[in-house]
Write a protein that holds these residues in place. Sequence first.
Motif, short mmCIF file in Angstrom:
data_model
loop_
_atom_site.label_atom_id
_atom_site.label_comp_id
_atom_site.label_asym_id
_atom_site.label_seq_id
_atom_site.Cartn_x
_atom_site.Cartn_y
_atom_site.Cartn_z
N PRO A 136 0.86 -1.19 0.00
CA PRO A 136 0.00 0.00 0.00
C PRO A 136 0.89 1.24 0.00
N VAL A 137 0.34 2.37 -0.42
CA VAL A 137 1.19 3.55 -0.62
C VAL A 137 0.52 4.82 -0.08
N PHE A 138 1.34 5.73 0.40
CA PHE A 138 0.87 7.07 0.74
C PHE A 138 1.62 8.08 -0.11
N LEU A 139 0.85 8.99 -0.71
CA LEU A 139 1.45 10.09 -1.49
C LEU A 139 1.27 11.39 -0.71
N LEU A 140 2.35 12.13 -0.55
CA LEU A 140 2.25 13.47 0.04
C LEU A 140 2.30 14.51 -1.08
N ILE A 141 1.34 15.44 -1.03
CA ILE A 141 1.38 16.63 -1.90
C ILE A 141 2.01 17.72 -1.04
N TYR A 170 4.70 0.28 4.31
CA TYR A 170 4.03 1.12 3.30
C TYR A 170 5.06 1.68 2.32
N ALA A 171 4.66 1.76 1.06
CA ALA A 171 5.44 2.55 0.11
C ALA A 171 5.11 4.02 0.40
N VAL A 172 6.05 4.89 0.09
CA VAL A 172 5.85 6.30 0.42
C VAL A 172 6.32 7.14 -0.76
N ALA A 173 5.49 8.09 -1.15
CA ALA A 173 5.77 8.87 -2.35
C ALA A 173 5.50 10.34 -2.09
N ALA A 174 6.06 11.18 -2.95
CA ALA A 174 5.81 12.62 -2.80
C ALA A 174 5.91 13.32 -4.14
N ILE A 175 5.06 14.35 -4.27
CA ILE A 175 5.22 15.29 -5.40
C ILE A 175 5.32 16.68 -4.81
N PRO A 228 4.09 -2.61 -10.48
CA PRO A 228 3.68 -3.86 -9.81
C PRO A 228 4.12 -3.95 -8.35
N ASP A 229 5.06 -3.11 -7.92
CA ASP A 229 5.46 -3.13 -6.50
C ASP A 229 4.45 -2.41 -5.61
N ILE A 230 3.52 -1.69 -6.26
CA ILE A 230 2.57 -0.87 -5.50
C ILE A 230 1.15 -1.39 -5.69
N ASP A 231 0.43 -1.46 -4.58
CA ASP A 231 -0.98 -1.84 -4.65
C ASP A 231 -1.82 -0.56 -4.69
N THR A 233 -4.77 -0.07 -5.22
CA THR A 233 -6.11 -0.12 -4.61
C THR A 233 -6.05 0.20 -3.12
N ARG A 234 -4.82 0.26 -2.58
CA ARG A 234 -4.66 0.65 -1.16
C ARG A 234 -3.75 1.88 -1.12
N ALA A 235 -4.25 2.97 -1.67
CA ALA A 235 -3.44 4.19 -1.75
C ALA A 235 -4.10 5.31 -0.96
N GLY A 236 -3.26 6.09 -0.31
CA GLY A 236 -3.75 7.25 0.44
C GLY A 236 -3.11 8.52 -0.10
N VAL A 237 -3.90 9.59 -0.17
CA VAL A 237 -3.35 10.88 -0.56
C VAL A 237 -3.39 11.79 0.67
N VAL A 238 -2.26 12.40 0.96
CA VAL A 238 -2.11 13.19 2.19
C VAL A 238 -1.65 14.60 1.81
N GLY A 239 -2.20 15.59 2.48
CA GLY A 239 -1.69 16.95 2.29
C GLY A 239 -1.82 17.72 3.57
N HIS A 240 -0.86 18.63 3.74
CA HIS A 240 -0.90 19.48 4.93
C HIS A 240 -1.31 20.89 4.49
N SER A 241 -2.27 21.45 5.20
CA SER A 241 -2.66 22.83 4.99
C SER A 241 -3.10 23.08 3.56
N ARG A 242 -2.39 23.91 2.77
CA ARG A 242 -2.83 24.11 1.38
C ARG A 242 -2.77 22.77 0.63
N GLY A 243 -1.81 21.94 1.00
CA GLY A 243 -1.74 20.60 0.39
C GLY A 243 -2.93 19.75 0.82
N GLY A 244 -3.43 20.00 2.02
CA GLY A 244 -4.61 19.26 2.52
C GLY A 244 -5.86 19.65 1.76
N LYS A 245 -5.94 20.92 1.38
CA LYS A 245 -7.08 21.37 0.55
C LYS A 245 -7.03 20.61 -0.77
#
Length: 404
Positions: A136-141, A170-175, A228-231, A233-245
């Motif tokens: 599963p993966v989490f992406l931070l904006i 968890y896999a962890v990603a960021a843009i 293929p290393d990432i599922d 279907t189990r992904a989360g998108v996370v943002g703080h403040s303006r990124g949270g919007k």
Amino acid sequence: MNNRFSPYFFSILLLLGATRLSTAQQAGFNYDESKVPSYSLPDLFVSTKGQEINTITDWNFVRRPEIISLFEDHVYGKLPRDLDGITFTLVNGDEQAMDGLAILKEVNVTVQRNGKSITMPLTVFVPKHHQGDAAPVFLLITHRGPENIDPTRKEKSDFWPAEMLISRGYAVAAIHVQDVSDDNKETFKEDILTKLYPEQLTMSNGMRGLGAWAWGAMRAMDYFESDPDIDATRAGVVGHSRGGKAALWTGAQDTRWAITISNESGCGGAALSRRRFGETVARINTNFPYWFTDNFNRYNDNEDALPVDQHMLIAAIAPRAVYVASAEEDQWADPKGEYLSLKLGSRAHQTIYQMDTKLPQEQPKVGEPIHMGSLGYHMRGGTHNLTALDWSYFLDFADKLFQK
Ligand code: GTR
């Protein structure tokens, strides 16, 4: 001389106090609950034509699309779906990242439209012991300094505690937002707005900064679906403040995200606009005119005329999981308004999807997170920030949801 009592020391203290006040609580705005005006919110379950919405079919085919298009027209702007092509290029990889615990993939996501293209770098770490078993993966904006998402890990930051996510499987990603649309009044039009979607700039309901950042998150999801290393279907998108919007706007539209997480997103994010507590619509439009669509200006000091409020953004995420986090001293973001929005918006989970997710009336206290199936909330002690503690709560929630 004993420095501790020097006048210099006291002026530093005063300065620190003032800085903290300016980020936590700006003067001239309401922070008094008794002064919150009375307001009535648009009904989640009545369409603009007056149709009562009770079933999943009516929600999916009538009300939810209507809610999304109201947010497009009045708040965030249209989000363009068309593109001519997308490619993913691994520009740097490391099979032995994080002392051999993770694989680093630095990927260039290149999108073409009408003969033009932009490239958005995406950093991903995948836990090694998950090889063969997609993680599963989490992406931070993120809008903060790029050092917070340092792929070399020479710099480590609690804002994106990548090692912690890896150690928990968890896999962890960021843009970074600057790679799709600069977080800057003068230069936000560069990248996708000028190059790929110039027509948006001429529309009063055109996409601006927040929409562009959500678009970037969706392109990261396009990549996850191809790895293929990432599922995905189990992904989360996370943002703080303006990124949270931006994270909320992403999760509301793009049903591929299993979890949407807003950390202290405040005005234009999770907080109810009509409460006018802390930051207001007029203030945000004045300071950040390039975040929202032009039409949002109509609601400066005129919140009651909005055809939506932010609980409807939460509702548009249902039945998928949504997590709202607040910080006690972050009154500018209106923690109570953020909780109310989650509570009211999650009536879609409850009423339409019959989920057992009735959040308590009372706002949860510091250190008492609520993780109730598809809904999460916590109040952290301290000021406006995204910390390792916030992340650890997000992971506890995801562990439960994914039954890890
Ligand atoms: C503030 C802004 C908030 C919030 C915050 C941030 O200046 O008023 O809406 O987005 O910045 O992004 O940290």
